[in-house]
Design a protein around this motif. Structure first.
Motif, PDB file in Angstrom:
ATOM      1  N   GLY A  31       0.786  -1.230   0.000  1.00 37.15           N
ATOM      2  CA  GLY A  31       0.000   0.000   0.000  1.00 37.15           C
ATOM      3  C   GLY A  31       0.817   1.278   0.000  1.00 37.15           C
ATOM      4  N   ILE A  32       1.934   1.275   0.713  1.00 38.18           N
ATOM      5  CA  ILE A  32       2.756   2.497   0.773  1.00 38.18           C
ATOM      6  C   ILE A  32       3.352   2.842  -0.591  1.00 38.18           C
ATOM      7  N   PRO A  33       3.998   1.893  -1.289  1.00 37.93           N
ATOM      8  CA  PRO A  33       4.496   2.244  -2.629  1.00 37.93           C
ATOM      9  C   PRO A  33       3.366   2.589  -3.599  1.00 37.93           C
ATOM     10  N   PHE A  34       2.217   1.928  -3.461  1.00 42.79           N
ATOM     11  CA  PHE A  34       1.076   2.243  -4.320  1.00 42.79           C
ATOM     12  C   PHE A  34       0.648   3.690  -4.126  1.00 42.79           C
ATOM     13  N   ALA A  35       0.500   4.108  -2.882  1.00 40.99           N
ATOM     14  CA  ALA A  35       0.097   5.491  -2.599  1.00 40.99           C
ATOM     15  C   ALA A  35       1.130   6.488  -3.117  1.00 40.99           C
ATOM     16  N   LEU A  36       2.403   6.171  -2.962  1.00 40.80           N
ATOM     17  CA  LEU A  36       3.448   7.066  -3.464  1.00 40.80           C
ATOM     18  C   LEU A  36       3.429   7.160  -4.987  1.00 40.80           C
ATOM     19  N   LEU A  37       3.201   6.036  -5.664  1.00 41.66           N
ATOM     20  CA  LEU A  37       3.152   6.069  -7.129  1.00 41.66           C
ATOM     21  C   LEU A  37       1.929   6.821  -7.642  1.00 41.66           C
ATOM     22  N   VAL A  38       0.815   6.670  -6.972  1.00 38.90           N
ATOM     23  CA  VAL A  38      -0.372   7.442  -7.354  1.00 38.90           C
ATOM     24  C   VAL A  38      -0.104   8.930  -7.160  1.00 38.90           C
ATOM     25  N   ARG A  39       0.564   9.271  -6.066  1.00 36.07           N
ATOM     26  CA  ARG A  39       0.917  10.679  -5.823  1.00 36.07           C
ATOM     27  C   ARG A  39       1.847  11.210  -6.908  1.00 36.07           C
ATOM     28  N   VAL A  40       2.836  10.405  -7.306  1.00 29.81           N
ATOM     29  CA  VAL A  40       3.761  10.831  -8.362  1.00 29.81           C
ATOM     30  C   VAL A  40       3.001  11.065  -9.661  1.00 29.81           C
ATOM     31  N   LEU A  64       3.099   1.493 -13.012  1.00 30.74           N
ATOM     32  CA  LEU A  64       3.465   0.763 -11.795  1.00 30.74           C
ATOM     33  C   LEU A  64       2.339   0.771 -10.766  1.00 30.74           C
ATOM     34  N   ALA A  65       1.612   1.884 -10.671  1.00 26.56           N
ATOM     35  CA  ALA A  65       0.497   1.950  -9.724  1.00 26.56           C
ATOM     36  C   ALA A  65      -0.623   0.996 -10.116  1.00 26.56           C
ATOM     37  N   LEU A  66      -0.845   0.805 -11.407  1.00 26.81           N
ATOM     38  CA  LEU A  66      -1.890  -0.136 -11.828  1.00 26.81           C
ATOM     39  C   LEU A  66      -1.541  -1.564 -11.406  1.00 26.81           C
ATOM     40  N   GLY A  67      -0.286  -1.947 -11.563  1.00 31.52           N
ATOM     41  CA  GLY A  67       0.127  -3.284 -11.142  1.00 31.52           C
ATOM     42  C   GLY A  67       0.071  -3.466  -9.634  1.00 31.52           C
ATOM     43  N   LEU A  68       0.613  -2.515  -8.888  1.00 32.37           N
ATOM     44  CA  LEU A  68       0.578  -2.608  -7.432  1.00 32.37           C
ATOM     45  C   LEU A  68      -0.845  -2.489  -6.893  1.00 32.37           C
ATOM     46  N   GLY A  69      -1.667  -1.713  -7.573  1.00 32.87           N
ATOM     47  CA  GLY A  69      -3.054  -1.578  -7.142  1.00 32.87           C
ATOM     48  C   GLY A  69      -3.817  -2.886  -7.246  1.00 32.87           C
ATOM     49  N   LEU A  70      -3.540  -3.647  -8.288  1.00 32.09           N
ATOM     50  CA  LEU A  70      -4.188  -4.953  -8.422  1.00 32.09           C
ATOM     51  C   LEU A  70      -3.734  -5.893  -7.309  1.00 32.09           C
ATOM     52  N   LEU A  71      -2.451  -5.893  -7.007  1.00 34.17           N
ATOM     53  CA  LEU A  71      -1.964  -6.697  -5.876  1.00 34.17           C
ATOM     54  C   LEU A  71      -2.586  -6.245  -4.561  1.00 34.17           C
ATOM     55  N   LEU A  72      -2.724  -4.959  -4.399  1.00 33.58           N
ATOM     56  CA  LEU A  72      -3.315  -4.420  -3.187  1.00 33.58           C
ATOM     57  C   LEU A  72      -4.786  -4.810  -3.077  1.00 33.58           C
TER      58      LEU A  72
END
Length: 110
Positions: A31-40, A64-72
């Protein structure tokens, strides 16, 4: 030889608690990297052009956020009790689809 069924977990409460703890840890780690990538991605789209003149933050952050978001979206429901996970998966996927749609719209309208 007797045909014995596989032994069930002698303590189902402990195994449920374990899966919930693992879900919490994975949710935080993803979740933390996902939130940071969405912010970027969003700061690149809506921020000053001098901050990201070529739009690489928007492109790479969105992908990258789309991939991490699916995992999240798959790991967040593990935080809930087994009886509530079905509904949690539904809301988690709906939330992911909303964020993904917003990121894709931001990417395509830049």
């Amino acid at each position: 030889m007797t045909d014995r069924p596989a032994a069930a977990d002698p303590n189902p409460v402990r195994s449920g608690r374990t899966s919930r703890i693992i879900g919490i840890v994975l949710t935080v780690i993803i979740g933390i990297p996902f939130a940071l990538l969405v912010r970027v991605a969003l700061s690149s789209r809506f921020g000053p052009a001098s901050a990201d003149p070529h739009g690489y933050g928007l492109i790479i952050g969105t992908v990258l956020a789309l991939g991490l978001g699916l995992l999240l979206a798959v790991t967040v429901p593990l935080v809930f009790s087994p009886g509530r996970r079905g509904r949690a998966y539904l809301w988690s996927m709906l939330g992911y689809l909303a964020v993904a749609a917003g990121l894709i719209v931001a990417l395509l309208t830049a």
